[in-house]
Design a protein around this motif. Structure first.
Motif, short mmCIF file in Angstrom:
data_model
loop_
_atom_site.label_atom_id
_atom_site.label_comp_id
_atom_site.label_asym_id
_atom_site.label_seq_id
_atom_site.Cartn_x
_atom_site.Cartn_y
_atom_site.Cartn_z
N HIS A 719 3.67 -8.32 13.09
CA HIS A 719 4.11 -7.44 11.99
C HIS A 719 5.55 -6.98 12.14
O HIS A 719 6.01 -6.17 11.32
CB HIS A 719 3.19 -6.22 11.92
CG HIS A 719 1.77 -6.55 11.57
ND1 HIS A 719 1.36 -6.82 10.28
CD2 HIS A 719 0.65 -6.67 12.35
CE1 HIS A 719 0.05 -7.08 10.27
NE2 HIS A 719 -0.40 -6.99 11.51
N LEU A 720 6.28 -7.47 13.13
CA LEU A 720 7.62 -6.96 13.40
C LEU A 720 8.55 -7.01 12.18
O LEU A 720 9.24 -6.02 11.89
CB LEU A 720 8.24 -7.70 14.59
CG LEU A 720 9.59 -7.17 15.09
CD1 LEU A 720 9.51 -5.68 15.41
CD2 LEU A 720 10.05 -7.96 16.31
N PRO A 721 8.62 -8.11 11.43
CA PRO A 721 9.51 -8.09 10.25
C PRO A 721 9.16 -6.98 9.27
O PRO A 721 10.05 -6.41 8.63
CB PRO A 721 9.30 -9.49 9.64
CG PRO A 721 8.88 -10.34 10.80
CD PRO A 721 8.03 -9.45 11.65
N GLU A 840 0.04 -6.58 3.04
CA GLU A 840 -0.98 -5.68 2.49
C GLU A 840 -1.66 -4.88 3.61
O GLU A 840 -2.01 -3.72 3.43
CB GLU A 840 -2.02 -6.49 1.72
CG GLU A 840 -1.48 -7.21 0.49
CD GLU A 840 -1.28 -6.24 -0.67
OE1 GLU A 840 -1.92 -5.18 -0.68
OE2 GLU A 840 -0.47 -6.56 -1.56
N GLU A 841 -1.87 -5.53 4.74
CA GLU A 841 -2.62 -4.90 5.83
C GLU A 841 -1.88 -3.66 6.36
O GLU A 841 -2.48 -2.59 6.54
CB GLU A 841 -2.85 -5.91 6.96
CG GLU A 841 -3.89 -5.49 7.95
CD GLU A 841 -4.20 -6.58 8.97
OE1 GLU A 841 -5.31 -6.58 9.51
OE2 GLU A 841 -3.30 -7.43 9.23
N LEU A 842 -0.58 -3.79 6.59
CA LEU A 842 0.19 -2.66 7.08
C LEU A 842 0.33 -1.58 6.01
O LEU A 842 0.28 -0.39 6.31
CB LEU A 842 1.57 -3.12 7.56
CG LEU A 842 2.43 -2.07 8.29
CD1 LEU A 842 1.72 -1.57 9.55
CD2 LEU A 842 3.81 -2.64 8.64
N GLN A 843 0.46 -2.00 4.75
CA GLN A 843 0.54 -1.03 3.66
C GLN A 843 -0.74 -0.21 3.57
O GLN A 843 -0.71 1.02 3.40
CB GLN A 843 0.78 -1.75 2.33
CG GLN A 843 2.16 -2.32 2.14
CD GLN A 843 2.34 -2.90 0.77
OE1 GLN A 843 2.06 -2.25 -0.23
NE2 GLN A 843 2.80 -4.14 0.69
N ASP A 844 -1.89 -0.88 3.68
CA ASP A 844 -3.17 -0.17 3.60
C ASP A 844 -3.29 0.84 4.73
O ASP A 844 -3.81 1.95 4.53
CB ASP A 844 -4.33 -1.16 3.69
CG ASP A 844 -4.49 -1.99 2.42
OD1 ASP A 844 -3.98 -1.56 1.37
OD2 ASP A 844 -5.11 -3.07 2.48
N LEU A 845 -2.81 0.49 5.91
CA LEU A 845 -2.92 1.38 7.06
C LEU A 845 -2.04 2.62 6.88
O LEU A 845 -2.47 3.74 7.17
CB LEU A 845 -2.53 0.63 8.34
CG LEU A 845 -2.59 1.44 9.64
CD1 LEU A 845 -4.01 1.87 9.94
CD2 LEU A 845 -2.01 0.62 10.80
N PHE A 850 2.46 5.70 -0.53
CA PHE A 850 3.59 6.13 0.28
C PHE A 850 4.57 4.98 0.50
O PHE A 850 5.79 5.16 0.35
CB PHE A 850 3.10 6.65 1.64
CG PHE A 850 4.10 6.48 2.75
CD1 PHE A 850 5.32 7.16 2.75
CD2 PHE A 850 3.86 5.59 3.79
CE1 PHE A 850 6.25 6.98 3.75
CE2 PHE A 850 4.78 5.40 4.80
CZ PHE A 850 5.98 6.09 4.78
N VAL A 851 4.07 3.80 0.87
CA VAL A 851 4.95 2.67 1.15
C VAL A 851 5.78 2.33 -0.08
O VAL A 851 6.99 2.05 0.01
CB VAL A 851 4.15 1.46 1.65
CG1 VAL A 851 5.04 0.22 1.73
CG2 VAL A 851 3.54 1.74 3.02
#
Length: 881
Positions: A719-721, A840-845, A850-851
């Motif tokens: 997920h770094l980028p 989507e996965e990081l946004q959901d978390l 907010f994102v």
């Protein structure tokens, strides 16, 4: 050194499993010094040796001095007895609870005969988890025999001859041995019993032999006749003791063969009172037995002192031998304890050492043992780390194993360590801490605030702060009387929702800037800290954002971070520490004819870790910064010159993630305030000089346990980028995504101690994230990094990218491919924003709404900055960051 501080925190705050202890006295016996001499807390001596000589031992004198701290009295035996007698009378449970603080579970050998003790289940309320039993086999044998005595006495008159009695007693032995074996099997099925204990060392020694049935029967007849005649029940006959022990070992071995699991057996070895045969207590006598019963786990108790090295040898070469390092705390001197612990580590793997107090009767024995043990761990392991024998992470893993994990595994306890938050006030003298009050002991925020004001009566104003999406620190200031109303919920501090879309210039940007509605600032009293480095009678408290009903507001940076950290702990039992390296450049402000301000180098004769004739000028300011931070409990671990002109690095100690970000904000504000008093601008600009090194906010993250490091690292890399919009949030940040300037490089990669990868592995479970700078909101930056690691854990993500020990940019395409290094770092803000939008996965978390709002703020900010010329933009950023 940040990791040494983390190690010390672990040593002093990690809960312990006490794998061998005894019952505590009842309240009405606790001051009965005639039957339970207080001097026995540090000595196995008895009679005159205990009464007149033991109190003059170094171990006893040290214990008295420490107990004086516990009871708040003079370091004299009578003063301590007087003080403890009052506590015993007024609140004995409170004294016991205080003495067992930090104890997760007790494994109790309740076979130590005494009328004045509490049953083992009584101890449950004083530890985190209910106590478990250790079944002492010699005590069990006597209990079973005494059940037979009455029946035999009734029939004794009917036996006409001695020969007939001998036959009857021999038959009784056969029945008893069957009864004994059956009871051992029942104990193996009893979940309350987690192990067995033998004191055969006290009876007939550890040189266990095999006897014929006739020999054992004859010994039993002799023993039984003596019991019936004198009432003396202690078994002194070697044939009986050895046979009973071998019976237990056979039952344990058989159970392991049948089911694949069994329970350990503990042996008293070494140190004991004058009743013991010292030469026969050497655990070396057990070697053949340990070898023969290779599927039975042997625990050699009490450090086997003075035979620690012999026991260490056994524990190192036999998989089924373990060494307990108890009782010598507090029975020996400080130097002896360190020496015994050092000898234990000479050969014994860290997975084979167990901790116990051997606490008994007086609750202070537990308190002293745990206190002195943690001190010995600190003295020894920090030295090993200093010498390079252990890395900090390896030392932490070993300490955690000794204190908790080894016993948890060996006795099949299935416990989880509830490690207390290692933030601010809990750290005390062993860690760095923000200076205010003890949140653990404060019953409410209001009481905590009163306690703070009592210590800091000059404080008249409280600044309530929050950090917005542009990393601008916003503040509302209140007289203390008004802040008290906020704490008591008599007043709310509402902030217009439009600020969620606000730029540094107070302009709002899409999407959906709201002209109505508000969020509530909720003070986090644990962050309360007075302001230093500026002439103000004020203190600062960081805040959470709540909705009008007091619920969580999506997008609150501190809440976002706290929730993700909590998910790691609740779902995977992963705890973590975070530490920051602050790089800052000190510059001179220059007024131009058009009234604008530009910035020029303060120091030019300047280089990395070098005190030049110019750099010396910075010493008064740097030392003042360190002193001011010290006054509020933020103790810099080191500071030194960096490569860029006027650039310095200040390293903060590790804290829990939220407390670490709080400390970072407070430290930066202090640096800025003090620099201004010297006529300087302290800037975090990522690269104020295009021809010199950049300025970062390298972030250290360590997870515990480190066994999950591969999945956590895999998540961060994957997920770094998408993380970069939070850690490299402005176009200026990407001036550091360049090859060959030791800023993390241009490829998504990691390496052990590699400064040209964005993630540098420092030690097991500990990484430095280099792709973070001072323009980032630290709460959101750490939340994104930890969130990526959490996703790696949740998805059980394999670590496909291999460690790289060179600059990945210097490798050929095939060389990078061999290491699975295939993704370039985004080279612009827009690239990283695109990566986040597709994740989507990081946004959901982190919260989709907010994102989306955050991305809008960053694009609006970029548009505003791009309307400026390059020089204007540089000066604008230096003035604000």
């Amino acid at each position: 050194m940040a990791d040494v501080t983390a190690l010390q925190r672990l040593i002093y705050h990690h809960p312990i499993i006490d794998n061998h202890a005894h019952n505590i006295l009842k309240a009405d016996s606790a001051s009965n010094y005639a039957d339970y001499p207080f001097e026995s807390i540090t000595s196995e001596a008895q009679g005159e040796a205990l009464e007149h000589h033991a109190p003059k031992s170094l171990a006893h004198i040290r214990a008295i001095n420490q107990l004086a701290e516990l009871f708040g009295c003079a370091p004299e035996v009578e003063a301590i007895k007087s003080a403890r007698d009052k506590e015993v009378k007024n609140d004995y449970d409170g004294l016991v609870r205080k003495c067992l603080e930090g104890t997760h579970m007790l494994l109790i050998d309740d076979g130590l005969a005494a009328d004045g003790v509490e049953p083992y289940s009584w101890h449950d309320t004083f530890a985190k988890a209910p106590s478990k039993r250790l079944l002492r086999i010699e005590t069990l044998a006597v209990e079973l025999i005494l059940r037979l005595v009455q029946r035999v006495k009734k029939s004794q008159d009917d036996l006409l001859t001695e020969e007939e009695q001998n036959v009857a007693f021999s038959n009784l032995w056969t029945s008893f041995r069957y009864f004994f074996s059956t009871t051992i099997d029942e104990a193996l099925d009893d979940p309350a019993i987690v192990g067995f204990k033998s004191v055969i060392c006290y009876r007939t020694g550890l040189d266990i032999q095999t006897f014929s049935t006739q020999e054992v029967a004859a010994s039993f007849v002799t023993y039984f006749r003596t019991l019936l005649k004198t009432g003396k029940s202690r078994i002194e006959e070697k044939a009986i003791n050895d046979t009973l022990l071998l019976t237990v070992l056979e039952r344990l071995s058989k159970r392991r063969d049948e089911t694949g699991s069994s329970k350990p057996i503990q042996f008293h070895t070494g140190l004991g009172d004058s009743d013991i045969g010292l030469l026969r207590s050497n655990p070396a006598h057990l070697q053949n037995l340990i070898e023969k019963y290779s599927n039975v786990d042997f625990v050699l108790l009490h450090s086997s002192y003075p035979y620690t090295r012999e026991a260490g040898y056994l524990a190192s070469v036999y998989a089924n031998a373990y060494l307990d390092i108890g009782e010598v705390f507090p029975m020996t001197s400080r130097d002896a304890q360190i020496s015994i612990l050092r000898q234990s580590l000479e050969l014994v793997p860290g997975t084979k050492l167990l901790w116990s107090t051997d606490g008994h009767y007086h609750p202070e024995t537990f308190w002293l043992a745990n206190k002195q043990f943690r001190q010995a761990l600190d003295a020894l392991f920090t030295k090993y780390v200093d010498k390079g024998d252990y890395t900090p992470a390896q030392a932490m893993e070993t300490v955690q194993n000794i204190m908790f994990s080894n016993s948890n595994r060996l006795y099949n306890l299935n416990q989880s360590a509830d490690i207390p938050s290692l933030s601010s006030s809990q750290s005390q003298s062993h860690t760095s801490s923000l200076d205010l009050f003890d949140p653990v002991s404060a019953s409410s925020a209001e009481e905590a605030f009163k306690k703070f004001l009592a210590k800091k009566p000059h404080v008249e104003y409280i600044w309530m702060q929050w950090v917005d999406y542009t990393a601008t620190v916003r503040v509302r200031m209140f007289p203390v009387s008004e802040f008290a109303k906020i704490l008591s919920s008599k007043r709310k501090v509402g902030i217009c929702l439009a600020v969620l879309n606000m730029l540094q210039t107070d302009l709002t940007v899409p999407p959906d800037p709201k002209c109505s509605g508000q969020f509530i600032l909720f003070p986090d009293i644990s962050s309360l800290c007075r302001n230093v480095g500026l002439p103000s009678k004020s203190a600062t408290v960081m805040t959470f954002w709540k909705d009008d009903n007091g619920g969580e507001l999506e997008g609150c940076p501190r809440t976002t971070l706290q929730n993700i950290v909590s998910k790691c702990q609740k779902e995977f039992n992963v705890k973590m520490l975070v530490g920051f390296e602050i790089e800052v450049v000190f510059m001179k402000a220059v007024k131009k004819e058009n009234a604008s301000t530009s910035y020029s180098p303060w120091l030019t004769n300047h280089s990395w870790s070098n005190m030049t004739s110019e750099t010396v000028q910075a010493l008064p300011m740097l030392e003042r910064i360190a002193q001011e931070l010290e006054e509020i409990g933020i103790r810099l671990e080191q500071f030194h010159s960096e490569s860029s002109p006027g650039q310095f690095e200040l390293i903060l100690p590790p804290y829990s993630p939220l407390a670490s970000a709080d400390a970072l904000i407070k430290t930066r504000q202090t640096i800025t305030n003090i620099a201004a008093q010297y006529g300087l601008r302290a800037t975090l600009h990522p690269r104020p000089y295009s021809s010199a090194a950049g300025t970062a906010a390298h972030t250290h993250i360590s997870i515990n346990p480190p066994e999950l490091e591969d999945q956590f690292l895999a998540g961060m890399l994957h997920h770094l980028p998408s993380i970069l919009p939070f850690t490299f949030p402005q176009e200026a940040s990407y001036k550091r995504v360049v090859e060959g300037i030791w800023s993390g490089g241009v490829w998504v990669a990691w390496g052990y101690q590699n400064r040209e990868t964005p993630i540098r592995k420092v030690s097991p479970g500990h990484w430095e994230i280099k792709s973070v700078d001072g323009l980032a909101n630290p709460y959101l930056a750490v939340a994104a990094i930890v969130g990526a690691g959490y996703l790696g854990l949740r998805n059980n993500m394999p670590l496909e990218i291999k460690g790289c020990d060179v600059d990945p940019a210097t490798l050929s395409p095939s060389g990078r491919s061999a290491l699975s290094i295939t993704t370039r770092m985004p080279s612009s803000l827009e690239e990283s924003l695109h990566a986040l939008e597709s994740n989507e996965e990081l946004q959901d978390l982190m919260g989709k709404n907010f994102v989306a709002r955050y991305i809008g703020v960053r694009r609006g900010e970029r548009e505003m900055l791009n309307a400026m010329g390059e020089e204007e933009r540089r000066n604008w950023l230096i003035a604000r960051y």
